[in-house]
Scaffold this motif. Sequence first.
Motif, mmCIF file in Angstrom:
data_model
loop_
_atom_site.group_PDB
_atom_site.id
_atom_site.type_symbol
_atom_site.label_atom_id
_atom_site.label_comp_id
_atom_site.label_asym_id
_atom_site.label_seq_id
_atom_site.Cartn_x
_atom_site.Cartn_y
_atom_site.Cartn_z
ATOM 1 N N MET A 252 0.848 -1.171 0.000
ATOM 2 C CA MET A 252 0.000 0.000 0.000
ATOM 3 C C MET A 252 0.897 1.238 0.000
ATOM 4 S SD MET A 252 -3.016 0.874 2.618
ATOM 5 C CE MET A 252 -3.554 2.515 2.880
ATOM 6 N N GLY A 253 0.748 2.026 -1.055
ATOM 7 C CA GLY A 253 1.582 3.209 -1.185
ATOM 8 C C GLY A 253 0.783 4.484 -0.964
ATOM 9 N N PHE A 254 1.487 5.568 -0.920
ATOM 10 C CA PHE A 254 0.851 6.854 -0.680
ATOM 11 C C PHE A 254 1.188 7.867 -1.766
ATOM 12 C CE2 PHE A 254 1.111 4.949 3.564
ATOM 13 C CZ PHE A 254 -0.233 4.944 3.861
ATOM 14 N N THR A 255 1.545 7.400 -2.958
ATOM 15 C CA THR A 255 1.795 8.317 -4.050
ATOM 16 C C THR A 255 0.465 8.703 -4.689
ATOM 17 O OG1 THR A 255 2.031 6.564 -5.686
ATOM 18 C CG2 THR A 255 4.030 7.224 -4.499
ATOM 19 N N VAL A 256 0.519 9.704 -5.564
ATOM 20 C CA VAL A 256 -0.705 10.156 -6.234
ATOM 21 C C VAL A 256 -1.281 9.041 -7.093
ATOM 22 C CG1 VAL A 256 -1.637 11.804 -7.902
ATOM 23 C CG2 VAL A 256 -0.003 12.569 -6.195
ATOM 24 N N ALA A 257 -0.416 8.290 -7.760
ATOM 25 C CA ALA A 257 -0.888 7.180 -8.595
ATOM 26 C C ALA A 257 -1.592 6.121 -7.748
ATOM 27 C CB ALA A 257 0.272 6.564 -9.359
ATOM 28 N N ASP A 258 -1.067 5.847 -6.575
ATOM 29 C CA ASP A 258 -1.721 4.885 -5.685
ATOM 30 C C ASP A 258 -3.092 5.393 -5.260
ATOM 31 O OD1 ASP A 258 0.390 3.079 -5.755
ATOM 32 O OD2 ASP A 258 1.403 4.032 -4.055
ATOM 33 N N TRP A 259 -3.178 6.665 -4.907
ATOM 34 C CA TRP A 259 -4.464 7.217 -4.487
ATOM 35 C C TRP A 259 -5.473 7.245 -5.623
ATOM 36 C CZ3 TRP A 259 -6.279 7.382 0.125
ATOM 37 C CH2 TRP A 259 -5.400 7.403 1.198
ATOM 38 N N MET A 260 -5.003 7.379 -6.853
ATOM 39 C CA MET A 260 -5.914 7.314 -7.998
ATOM 40 C C MET A 260 -6.479 5.903 -8.145
ATOM 41 S SD MET A 260 -3.859 9.772 -10.626
ATOM 42 C CE MET A 260 -5.110 10.021 -11.862
ATOM 43 N N ILE A 261 -5.650 4.907 -7.918
ATOM 44 C CA ILE A 261 -6.126 3.519 -7.972
ATOM 45 C C ILE A 261 -7.113 3.257 -6.834
ATOM 46 C CG2 ILE A 261 -5.415 1.107 -7.707
ATOM 47 C CD1 ILE A 261 -2.853 1.870 -9.200
ATOM 48 N N TYR A 262 -6.800 3.746 -5.640
ATOM 49 C CA TYR A 262 -7.708 3.551 -4.506
ATOM 50 C C TYR A 262 -9.046 4.236 -4.757
ATOM 51 C CZ TYR A 262 -3.330 2.357 -2.134
ATOM 52 O OH TYR A 262 -2.126 1.800 -1.792
ATOM 53 N N THR A 263 -9.021 5.392 -5.399
ATOM 54 C CA THR A 263 -10.266 6.082 -5.720
ATOM 55 C C THR A 263 -11.108 5.245 -6.672
ATOM 56 O OG1 THR A 263 -9.177 8.217 -5.439
ATOM 57 C CG2 THR A 263 -11.254 8.205 -6.643
ATOM 58 N N MET A 264 -10.479 4.662 -7.689
ATOM 59 C CA MET A 264 -11.237 3.826 -8.637
ATOM 60 C C MET A 264 -11.759 2.575 -7.943
ATOM 61 S SD MET A 264 -12.506 3.766 -11.602
ATOM 62 C CE MET A 264 -11.671 5.042 -12.484
ATOM 63 N N TRP A 265 -10.978 1.994 -7.039
ATOM 64 C CA TRP A 265 -11.465 0.846 -6.269
ATOM 65 C C TRP A 265 -12.684 1.238 -5.440
ATOM 66 C CZ3 TRP A 265 -6.413 -1.474 -3.797
ATOM 67 C CH2 TRP A 265 -5.702 -2.164 -4.779
ATOM 68 N N ALA A 266 -12.641 2.402 -4.836
ATOM 69 C CA ALA A 266 -13.773 2.857 -4.031
ATOM 70 C C ALA A 266 -15.002 3.068 -4.897
ATOM 71 C CB ALA A 266 -13.414 4.143 -3.285
ATOM 72 N N VAL A 267 -14.822 3.634 -6.088
ATOM 73 C CA VAL A 267 -15.951 3.838 -7.001
ATOM 74 C C VAL A 267 -16.573 2.492 -7.348
ATOM 75 C CG1 VAL A 267 -16.556 4.502 -9.360
ATOM 76 C CG2 VAL A 267 -15.184 6.039 -7.950
ATOM 77 N N PHE A 268 -15.758 1.537 -7.756
ATOM 78 C CA PHE A 268 -16.285 0.217 -8.103
ATOM 79 C C PHE A 268 -16.839 -0.510 -6.873
ATOM 80 C CE2 PHE A 268 -13.678 0.321 -12.075
ATOM 81 C CZ PHE A 268 -14.743 0.169 -12.944
ATOM 82 N N GLY A 269 -16.240 -0.312 -5.728
ATOM 83 C CA GLY A 269 -16.737 -0.955 -4.508
ATOM 84 C C GLY A 269 -18.126 -0.461 -4.128
#
Length: 96
Positions: A1-18
């Motif tokens: 689990m990272g804290f870069t902007v790219a990681d947060w963009m992936i987490y945002t998409m996961w949250a949308v799909f979740g």
Amino acid sequence: MGFTVADWMIYTMWAVFGFLLIDFLIVLFRSFWAGTFHPAFVLGYLKDILYYVLPLNIIVSMTAIDPTGWILVVWYFIGGLAVIAKYLLDIIKRFE
């Protein structure tokens, strides 16, 4: 689990799909148990993917041509949070 902007963009998409999946499952189980199940309700979720998720993916693909490097990223997060809020409010409404 990272804290870069790219990681947060992936987490945002996961949250949308979740949240989309949680809302879908709530509607699926409620309609199934009420005896009103009809496969046409899936089309609404396919439309949501077309109208909400696809533009977010287009914004991500356009970040390479952004001269500042942060304008489209900010729009991506604003759009992602708006979609998450929409599904969260829909889920809350379904339990009222």
